[in-house]
Design a protein around this motif. Structure first.
Motif, PDB file in Angstrom:
ATOM      1  N   PRO A  86       0.808  -1.223   0.000  1.00 40.88           N
ATOM      2  CA  PRO A  86       0.000   0.000   0.000  1.00 40.88           C
ATOM      3  C   PRO A  86       0.840   1.271   0.000  1.00 40.88           C
ATOM      4  O   PRO A  86       0.363   2.323  -0.414  1.00 40.88           O
ATOM      5  N   HIS A 130      -4.589   1.946  -3.580  1.00 42.68           N
ATOM      6  CA  HIS A 130      -5.951   2.233  -3.113  1.00 42.68           C
ATOM      7  C   HIS A 130      -6.718   3.091  -4.098  1.00 42.68           C
ATOM      8  O   HIS A 130      -7.922   3.246  -3.977  1.00 42.68           O
TER       9      HIS A 130
ATOM     10  N   LEU B 184       4.880  -0.127   7.018  1.00 44.72           N
ATOM     11  CA  LEU B 184       3.523  -0.363   7.526  1.00 44.72           C
ATOM     12  C   LEU B 184       3.420   0.065   8.987  1.00 44.72           C
ATOM     13  O   LEU B 184       2.389   0.546   9.438  1.00 44.72           O
ATOM     14  N   ALA B 261      -4.611   9.603   4.311  1.00 51.54           N
ATOM     15  CA  ALA B 261      -5.023   9.969   2.958  1.00 51.54           C
ATOM     16  C   ALA B 261      -4.253   9.139   1.944  1.00 51.54           C
ATOM     17  O   ALA B 261      -4.781   8.687   0.937  1.00 51.54           O
ATOM     18  N   ARG B 262      -2.973   8.893   2.251  1.00 52.23           N
ATOM     19  CA  ARG B 262      -2.138   8.124   1.339  1.00 52.23           C
ATOM     20  C   ARG B 262      -2.613   6.681   1.264  1.00 52.23           C
ATOM     21  O   ARG B 262      -2.560   6.053   0.232  1.00 52.23           O
ATOM     22  N   ARG B 263      -3.076   6.189   2.423  1.00 58.36           N
ATOM     23  CA  ARG B 263      -3.513   4.804   2.437  1.00 58.36           C
ATOM     24  C   ARG B 263      -4.972   4.676   2.038  1.00 58.36           C
ATOM     25  O   ARG B 263      -5.526   3.597   2.058  1.00 58.36           O
ATOM     26  N   GLY B 264      -5.603   5.764   1.748  1.00 53.93           N
ATOM     27  CA  GLY B 264      -7.009   5.716   1.375  1.00 53.93           C
ATOM     28  C   GLY B 264      -7.897   5.453   2.574  1.00 53.93           C
ATOM     29  O   GLY B 264      -8.997   4.940   2.439  1.00 53.93           O
TER      30      GLY B 264
END
Lengths: 358, 266
Positions: A86, A130, B184, B261-264
């Motif tokens: 991600p 995403h 992560l 925001a980057r990871r949605g």
């Protein structure tokens, strides 16, 4: 190129795989088909090196895989949820394997661009996972696996996360990619239609055992066991006793079953035969003079339509036979389907009957 | 005004009125700390000239930064082990021990750390005496528990197959950790660092147990001054702390929002 010899794996008391022998040819598209808990994903994880077999050997091009850690195996895997990183964009996701292999940056850029072009994702290099659709994610995962040019690609339910509409198109693409790259694909799926549509050969797994291996047509038309017969296409199972003349007395169907070749089994022994729903001819009873004879003699019976399931191109009727059992009969919807409660005469050719091993 | 709105205002007032009063009186010229004497910055000037306070504040910041960093190292590794090493022998005990400082009363933790430090000094001569170092170690112990919990929760929700995908693509376990697991974990490490930092910054109890003459942190100075009575200087100090805390919280929220925001957001 990949050989499994007597591979076994257990988790505590649960047997995931038992005495599994399998050989995959170079450039082959092989589908492992099975329900949940059949051990199909376990086999992929064993080949990829995330699990260690309790017994047996795994050979890739003659080399024993078992002592190798996952990162030294020349095997790529596409995960069911795609497992895209991600925090990396599309380019860096695809480049990940090349970077680990120390590919120089000019070649790396060229190969990533090639792989992205192959899966039609050029222009999306800087997107994060995403911000991609499900189909795009799937293609990034494919590109990431293929860019390292594996000899063997393992795919865990590659189409399961896609919308139904996208599945067929993506299946065709998978097939084309497999031909273009020449890699052997081993796919795991629970969807028999997917397996039959894509694979050169299918292996059906039942509770950790490989019960039948063969080309889709053979496995479908000549199922070896009761499980294969019902799991693929939902065959009707008819139990009976063998007659001296090689036919089968079947009380539940209310007729004598005559396979194309007479059964070479002792008279009086019990046997189960599979009958595909689409091989049964169905006509309204005595609609005309020619049909009057239908429903009598061997491989023919009569019954009443009790349920109808419309499935688009095919409709499946549940016909309650006079013998008591219910038979699934499917026919093209375009040819018209009798209404519920209609008395029907049924008949099928001898080669539609397959004798099952158990 | 509806009852709910009234309730909300009363609640907010209950929470924030004391702080607002504190900040307001910090700007009062009067010598009596709860009497308005016109606007003035004299107490801030006095604060800046109070060497003892400034020294304690700087020491507190250093101790908090050190303790938070140590807590992130120890707690991060512990959280990683708990989330990723599978059901290893002693896992439950390990988890309980890591989390113990969260549930133990601080006096118990403080007393046992004091005993440990004294015994250690007797046995191996380290840590020599009690002061900033022992306070730092004590705060790191408490902070590590928080960091471990945050990191473990974060990794538990992150998909295991990401690391497997890295291995499958030729990354050794260490490289997979560096290129996949660590990124992560990063937001939780950052959040954990801030948490440990603030915990250390306002702790009095642990510090009182394990500190020595050279390790008087800001909260300890403040606490001892209050015993002698209120001074407007303390109000000014409070206002500064409120400003610093608000800035830190704002920064944390900003960084975390950007990460999300980057990871949605998922």
């Amino acid at each position: 190129m990949l050989r499994a010899e007597g591979v076994a794996k257990r988790y505590g008391a649960t047997v995931a795989l038992e005495g599994l022998d399998l050989a995959i040819a170079p450039g082959e598209f092989f589908a492992l088909l099975g329900g949940s808990g059949s051990g199909k994903t376990t086999l992929l994880r064993l080949v990829a090196g995330f699990e260690t077999p309790d017994a047996g050997r795994l050979l890739l091009e003659g080399r024993d895989l078992v002592p190798l850690p996952p990162y030294r195996r020349p095997v790529a895997m596409m995960f069911q949820n795609y497992a895209l990183f991600p925090h990396l964009d599309v380019f860096d996701n695809v480049a990940y394997g090349l970077r680990r292999a120390g590919v120089p940056s000019a070649e790396l850029r060229r190969r990533v661009a090639e792989a992205l072009a192959l899966v039609r994702l050029a222009g999306l290099e800087r997107r994060r996972p995403h911000r991609l659709s499900g189909g795009q994610r799937q293609r990034v995962a494919l590109a990431r696996s293929l860019v390292v040019r594996p000899r063997l690609l393992l795919l865990d339910e590659p189409l399961a996360a896609l919308d139904a509409g996208l599945r067929e198109a993506t299946g065709f693409e998978l097939r084309a990619l497999q031909r273009a790259t020449g890699a052997a694909f081993v796919m795991v799926t629970h969807d028999q239609a997917e397996a039959m549509a894509l694979a050169d050969r299918i292996g059906v797994l039942e509770r950790g055992r490989l019960v039948q291996v063969g080309p889709p047509r053979e496995v479908y038309e000549r199922p070896a066991t009761r499980f294969v017969a019902t799991f693929l296409g939902g065959a009707n199972l008819l139990a009976g006793t063998v007659r001296a003349d090689g036919g089968v007395d079947c009380a539940e169907a209310g007729c004598v079953l005559r396979p194309a070749a007479p059964l070479a089994r002792p008279a009086g022994s019990a046997v189960t035969l599979a009958l595909r729903p689409e091989r049964v001819r169905m006509r309204p009873e005595a609609a005309d003079r020619a049909a009057a004879a239908e429903g009598e003699g061997p491989n023919a019976t009569r019954g009443t339509v009790v349920e109808i399931a419309y499935r688009g191109e095919l409709s499946t009727c549940l016909v309650r036979l006079d013998g008591g059992t219910a038979l699934r009969v499917s026919r093209p919807s375009a040819e018209g389907v009798p209404a519920r409660g209609t008395r029907v005469a049924l008949a099928w050719p001898g080669e539609a009957l397959t004798v099952l091993a158990d | 005004m509806s009852v709910a709105r009234l309730g909300l205002r009363l609640g907010l007032g209950f929470l924030y009125l004391p702080i607002v009063l504190l900040v307001a009186y910090a700007f009062s010229a009067d010598r009596i700390p709860f009497q308005w004497g016109g606007f003035s910055l004299r107490w801030f000037r006095a604060l800046a000239e109070d060497e003892r306070l400034v020294e304690a504040a700087l020491l507190s910041l250093r101790v908090a930064a050190g303790a938070a960093t140590l807590a992130v190292l120890v707690g991060g590794l512990a959280g990683f082990a708990l989330a990723r090493f599978g059901p290893f022998r002693g896992r439950a005990l390990f988890g309980a021990l890591i989390g113990a400082p969260l549930v133990l009363p601080e006096v118990v933790t403080g007393l046992s750390l004091l005993l440990l430090f004294v015994a250690l000094e007797g046995a191996i001569g380290w840590p020599a005496g009690r002061g900033a170092l022992t306070v730092l170690l004590a705060h790191a112990t408490l902070g590590a528990a928080y960091v471990a919990v945050v990191v473990q929760a974060r990794l538990a929700e992150a998909d295991r197959s990401l690391e497997e995908a890295a291995l499958n693509l030729g990354a050794t376990p260490f490289v997979a950790f560096r290129t996949v697991t660590l990124p992560l974990m990063a937001p939780s490490l950052f959040a954990g660092w801030l948490l440990a930092f603030t915990l250390s910054l306002d702790d009095v109890v642990l510090a009182s147990f394990v500190s020595g003459p050279a390790g008087t942190t800001l909260p300890m100075v403040l606490f001892s001054r209050l015993k002698l009575g209120l001074t407007p200087e303390v109000n000014a100090l409070g206002a500064v702390i409120v400003a610093v805390a608000a800035a830190a919280l704002g920064l944390a929220a900003l960084v975390l929002a950007r990460v999300d925001a980057r990871r949605g957001g998922g």
